[in-house]
Write an enzyme that holds these catalytic residues in place. Structure first.
Site, PDB file in Angstrom:
ATOM      1  N   LYS A 103       0.855  -1.195   0.000  1.00  0.00           N
ATOM      2  CA  LYS A 103       0.000   0.000   0.000  1.00  0.00           C
ATOM      3  C   LYS A 103       0.895   1.250   0.000  1.00  0.00           C
ATOM      4  O   LYS A 103       2.018   1.189  -0.513  1.00  0.00           O
ATOM      5  CB  LYS A 103      -0.981  -0.033   1.174  1.00  0.00           C
ATOM      6  CG  LYS A 103      -1.715  -1.377   1.232  1.00  0.00           C
ATOM      7  CD  LYS A 103      -2.879  -1.408   2.159  1.00  0.00           C
ATOM      8  CE  LYS A 103      -3.526  -2.786   2.123  1.00  0.00           C
ATOM      9  NZ  LYS A 103      -4.758  -2.885   2.888  1.00  0.00           N
ATOM     10  N   HIS A 139      -8.729  -3.072  -5.973  1.00  0.00           N
ATOM     11  CA  HIS A 139      -8.618  -3.171  -4.512  1.00  0.00           C
ATOM     12  C   HIS A 139      -9.735  -2.349  -3.867  1.00  0.00           C
ATOM     13  O   HIS A 139     -10.097  -1.281  -4.376  1.00  0.00           O
ATOM     14  CB  HIS A 139      -7.247  -2.662  -4.059  1.00  0.00           C
ATOM     15  CG  HIS A 139      -6.946  -3.033  -2.637  1.00  0.00           C
ATOM     16  ND1 HIS A 139      -7.485  -2.334  -1.576  1.00  0.00           N
ATOM     17  CD2 HIS A 139      -6.223  -4.042  -2.104  1.00  0.00           C
ATOM     18  CE1 HIS A 139      -7.072  -2.902  -0.447  1.00  0.00           C
ATOM     19  NE2 HIS A 139      -6.307  -3.939  -0.740  1.00  0.00           N
TER      20      HIS A 139
HETATM   21  P1  13P Z   1      -4.123  -6.449   5.648  1.00  0.00           P
HETATM   22  O1  13P Z   1      -3.339  -7.720   5.486  1.00  0.00           O
HETATM   23  O2  13P Z   1      -3.348  -5.331   6.268  1.00  0.00           O
HETATM   24  O3  13P Z   1      -5.459  -6.689   6.278  1.00  0.00           O
HETATM   25  O4  13P Z   1      -4.440  -5.932   4.139  1.00  0.00           O
HETATM   26  C1  13P Z   1      -4.972  -6.801   3.221  1.00  0.00           C
HETATM   27  C2  13P Z   1      -4.975  -6.130   1.906  1.00  0.00           C
HETATM   28  O5  13P Z   1      -5.738  -5.205   1.670  1.00  0.00           O
HETATM   29  C3  13P Z   1      -4.020  -6.599   0.898  1.00  0.00           C
HETATM   30  O6  13P Z   1      -4.317  -6.095  -0.363  1.00  0.00           O
END
Ligand code: 13P
Length: 251
Positions: free
Chosen positions: A11, A96
């Protein structure tokens, strides 16, 4: 053919300092594994060059977290799928829930991005998932099937081998709440049924689970017959946790 995949979605997290520490640690940890797993790192695009350099000689692939729905042109700030391919990416994440919620991405837009991704020779990792409200009102499967239909409209059975589906229930992302392995398995089964209904080889496609996957729950999720691996957010920013998840056996 179904492949076992664990992908890291960083992210908008990290820094050059983190890249320089995390990537070599993951590279060395993954090199020691021998479980037929494909590992993908999707850093913020600005670090792709550095990540690629640190991964040279490694089997770990890189991907982008988003691409534009256009091929090129006056779209300030956007990145084309072809540019991601030039930068050495093999994968592009699309649809996403954070993009859907914060940037108003629709199924139609996601379908356009999937088309650009495939034209550019990349593999598309297409995210689908319901909100808590949708799950509580009993609509989870309907929502996920609608997202699949919208995003994969027009996809040929031949191109399906370049598409990976990631089921990420929105309520499980970054919350520490994971779907139970049973609930995730049930949705993965429904996803494969829907893919088949869409004329795609649903039983031969990889379907990943994402949403608070951690070292202590990965093995139970990955043991389920229709779960081919994971899309990892928070835990992918810690080498030890990410490697432990990669070590969890995928059935
Ligand atoms: P988390 O593993 O932090 O819950 O995030 C999942 C995600 O959105 C991966 O694309």
């Amino acid at each position: 053919m179904r492949r076992k995949i664990v992908a890291a979605n960083w992210k908008m997290n990290g820094s050059l300092e983190l890249v320089q520490k995390l990537v070599p640690a993951v590279r060395d940890g993954v090199a020691a594994l021998d479980n037929g797993l494909e590992v993908v790192i999707m850093p913020p695009s600005i670090y792709l060059g550095q990540v690629r350099e640190l991964l040279s000689g490694s089997s770990i692939a890189v991907g982008v977290q988003n691409v534009a729905q256009w091929q090129s042109g006056a779209y300030t700030g956007e990145i084309a799928a072809g540019m991601a391919a030039d930068a050495g990416c093999q994968y592009a994440l699309v649809g996403h829930s954070e993009r859907r919620q914060l940037f108003d991405e629709t199924d139609e837009l996601v379908a356009g991005k999937v088309a650009r991704i495939l034209e550019s020779g990349l593999q598309a990792m297409v995210c689908v998932g319901e909100t808590l409200e949708e799950r509580e009102s009993g609509d989870a499967e309907t929502v996920v099937c609608r997202q699949l239909e919208g995003a994969l409209k027009g996809l040929s059975a031949g191109d399906a081998s370049k598409v990976i589906v990631a089921y990420e229930p929105v309520w499980a992302i970054g919350t520490g709440k994971t779907a139970t392995a049973e609930d995730a398995q049930a949705m993965h089964e429904a996803i494969r049924r829907k893919l088949v209904e869409l004329g795609l080889p649903g039983n031969a496609m990889s379907v990943l689970y994402g949403g608070s996957v951690k070292p202590d729950n990965a093995a139970a999720l990955f043991a389920k017959p229709d779960i081919d691996g994971g899309l990892i957010g928070g835990a992918s920013l810690k080498a030890e946790d990410f490697i432990a998840i990669c070590q969890a056996g995928i059935s």
